[in-house]
Design a protein around this motif. Structure first.
Motif: not given
Length: 132
Positions: A82-83, A11-21, A3-9, A98-103
């Motif tokens: 976590t990635v 709204l951010v302004q242009a030039g900003g940063s986000l970290r997805l988990s 099972r994979l679960v994403e977090f961290g999405g 944004y999606y995470c996936a595993a193989t």
């Protein structure tokens, strides 16, 4: 069961940063011979899912494609299973789901990890919106 679960999405302004988990369960991200490759993809309506980056739990090798090069950084925390995808200098065109996936295919040619068809397991996605 993988099972994979994403977090961290969000709204951010242009030039900003986000970290997805991407929190994984059902397998370990600790380095071993039976590892997985975890990839990050994004998708906008009407377009194919685009490969951004991937990392191997086996040896930590990582790859970047398309606009991720130079702006995004993928990493893993084995203790948290976590990635992460650190996204900097965000642009409005980075707006997507944004999606995470595993193989468990460990020995593909590097660029093959950019293709969604190579992954067996997917998270539900997290939305990123970059405002101008």
């Amino acid at each position: 069961q993988v099972r994979l679960v994403e977090f961290g999405g969000g709204l951010v302004q242009a030039g900003g940063s986000l970290r997805l988990s991407c929190v994984a369960s059902g397998f370990t991200l600790e380095a071993n011979e039976l590892g997985y490759v975890i990839g990050w993809f994004r998708q906008v309506p009407g377009k194919e899912r685009e490969g951004i980056s991937a990392i191997s739990s086996r040896d930590g090798s990582s790859w970047y494609w398309n606009s991720a090069k130079g702006r995004f950084t993928i990493s893993r925390d084995s203790a948290k299973n976590t990635v992460y995808l650190e996204m900097n200098s965000l642009k409005p065109e980075d707006t997507a789901d944004y999606y995470c996936a595993a193989t468990h295919k460990l020995f593909l040619d590097d660029d093959n990890y950019a293709y969604a068809r190579e992954y067996e397991y997917w998270g539900q996605g997290t939305q990123v919106t970059v405002s101008s």
